[in-house]
Design a protein around this motif. Structure first.
Motif, PDB file in Angstrom:
ATOM      1  N   ASN A  32      -2.388   7.695  -2.210  1.00 24.38           N
ATOM      2  CA  ASN A  32      -1.171   8.280  -1.659  1.00 24.38           C
ATOM      3  C   ASN A  32      -0.615   9.394  -2.549  1.00 24.38           C
ATOM      4  N   THR A  33      -0.983   9.402  -3.825  1.00 30.10           N
ATOM      5  CA  THR A  33      -0.489  10.433  -4.737  1.00 30.10           C
ATOM      6  C   THR A  33      -1.313  11.719  -4.670  1.00 30.10           C
ATOM      7  N   ILE A  43       7.053   3.756   4.910  1.00 35.70           N
ATOM      8  CA  ILE A  43       8.256   3.782   4.064  1.00 35.70           C
ATOM      9  C   ILE A  43       9.032   5.072   4.312  1.00 35.70           C
ATOM     10  N   ASN A  44      10.329   4.970   4.429  1.00 31.07           N
ATOM     11  CA  ASN A  44      11.184   6.124   4.687  1.00 31.07           C
ATOM     12  C   ASN A  44      11.100   7.125   3.529  1.00 31.07           C
ATOM     13  N   MET A  69       5.964  -2.324   0.537  1.00 30.46           N
ATOM     14  CA  MET A  69       4.668  -2.944   0.819  1.00 30.46           C
ATOM     15  C   MET A  69       4.725  -4.465   0.762  1.00 30.46           C
ATOM     16  N   ARG A  70       5.799  -5.028   0.242  1.00 28.46           N
ATOM     17  CA  ARG A  70       5.847  -6.466  -0.012  1.00 28.46           C
ATOM     18  C   ARG A  70       5.588  -7.322   1.228  1.00 28.46           C
ATOM     19  N   PRO A  71       6.159  -7.037   2.405  1.00 30.43           N
ATOM     20  CA  PRO A  71       5.858  -7.890   3.567  1.00 30.43           C
ATOM     21  C   PRO A  71       4.369  -7.934   3.903  1.00 30.43           C
ATOM     22  N   VAL A 118      10.695   1.405  -4.856  1.00 24.16           N
ATOM     23  CA  VAL A 118      10.592   1.916  -3.483  1.00 24.16           C
ATOM     24  C   VAL A 118       9.270   1.510  -2.836  1.00 24.16           C
ATOM     25  N   THR A 119       8.156   1.882  -3.467  1.00 22.46           N
ATOM     26  CA  THR A 119       6.847   1.629  -2.860  1.00 22.46           C
ATOM     27  C   THR A 119       6.534   0.143  -2.777  1.00 22.46           C
TER      28      THR A 119
END
Length: 324
Positions: A121-122, A209-210, A236-238, A231-232
């Motif tokens: 993603n980066t 993610i917003n 992603m936790r759920p 934030v990230t």
């Protein structure tokens, strides 16, 4: 002078509210959703035929099953197969090996797709990102026969690495035939084969993610690590909790084909797991009752693990596999 062009809010009449809140009859809902039901019908039929109907054969665990006599002609023995199973040292060895491999795969394998998804993603350049994704996805489409053969050619007793060490006067490595390194070898093979494929779901979770959260965190002076942690990772936790619960449900399944291909090289003492124990006892030796008892026990334990993990997820504030 500005003119307020906001339209007045019109409340629906009481009869409209009553009509919209009325429960739709079952037949009407069935007709309304018929296209969707037709679409999922083949998958449901396959699931019933190849998953739920074979569960009826679990009665073999309570029988002295003889294939030529069938279900009706075989003798019922009650819990005798389970008694024989629990008194078999090979079963406990297979259970211990399975637990060790499961622990290694959860600790070492499970976090790798998460880290790969964050790193992918980066990458700012779309072409580079697509190329890297294609490279790490590719091993997933190779069969275990090819994967094991590749590792044998590299790490085997006559592999590239061993020949290189011998050429330079060093002792060759015996990785593929070393019982002590076998479980770590299995985990390494699984990471190389499926870690890239596992990033798909986590990349989708990151994409959901917003972006405003990242912008707000950057304005507040948060660095890359703080943005990831605050934030990230919460975003992603759920998904992480859900996949971890599903992985626990598969905890006693650690790769039948992968292990069967390498079992003879290290021996059953290090490579025997519940799946191979069931295969050799049932299909090879014909002890159908004992093998089915082991498979039934594995299914029950997996179900209990899923229920316990899902209960723990509810206590931590997550939905898990299903809501309370």
């Amino acid at each position: 002078m500005a003119v307020d062009q906001t339209l007045p809010r019109v409340n629906p009449p009481p009869e409209t509210k009553l009509r919209t809140s009325r429960k739709v009859p079952f037949l009407a809902r069935l007709w309304r959703d018929s296209p969707l039901l037709v679409m999922i019908a083949p998958a449901v039929i396959i699931l019933l035929l190849f998953t739920y109907v074979p569960l009826l054969g679990s009665v073999i665990a309570f029988m002295d099953y003889v294939p030529f006599l069938g279900f009706t002609g075989s003798e019922w023995v009650g819990w005798a197969n389970f008694t024989s199973l629990f008194s078999d040292s090979a079963f406990w060895n297979a259970l211990w090996n399975t637990a060790q491999i499961t622990f290694l795969q959860i600790v070492l394998f499970f976090p790798v797709p998460i880290l790969l998804a964050v790193l992918l993603n980066t990458i700012a350049m779309p072409m580079v990102k697509k190329f890297v994704q294609s490279v790490i996805y590719l091993p997933h489409f190779l069969s275990w026969v090819i994967i094991v053969a590749l590792f044998q050619q590299i790490l085997g007793g006559d592999g590239v690495l061993s020949r290189f060490l011998v050429t330079h006067g060093m002792t060759p490595l015996q990785v593929m035939s070393n019982p002590d390194a076998f479980k770590l070898l299995l985990t390494t093979q699984a990471i190389w084969k499926d870690a890239g494929w596992g990033t798909i779901i986590f990349l989708a979770a990151i994409a959901a993610i917003n972006p405003g959260l990242y912008e707000a965190a950057t304005i507040d002076g948060a660095g890359a690590w703080q943005r990831f942690w605050h934030v990230t990772l919460p975003g992603m936790r759920p998904i992480i909790v859900l996949l971890l619960i599903l992985r626990l449900g598969d905890a006693l399944t650690v790769g039948f084909e992968q292990i069967l291909l390498q079992r003879d090289a290290v021996g059953p003492g290090a490579a025997e797991v519940l799946d191979t124990f069931t295969y050799f006892n049932g299909v090879v030796d014909g002890n159908w009752g004992t093998a089915t008892a082991a498979g039934l026990l594995k299914g029950v334990v997996s179900l209990l693990l899923v229920l316990a993990a899902n209960k723990l997820a509810h206590r931590l504030g997550e939905e898990g596999v299903y809501r309370r």
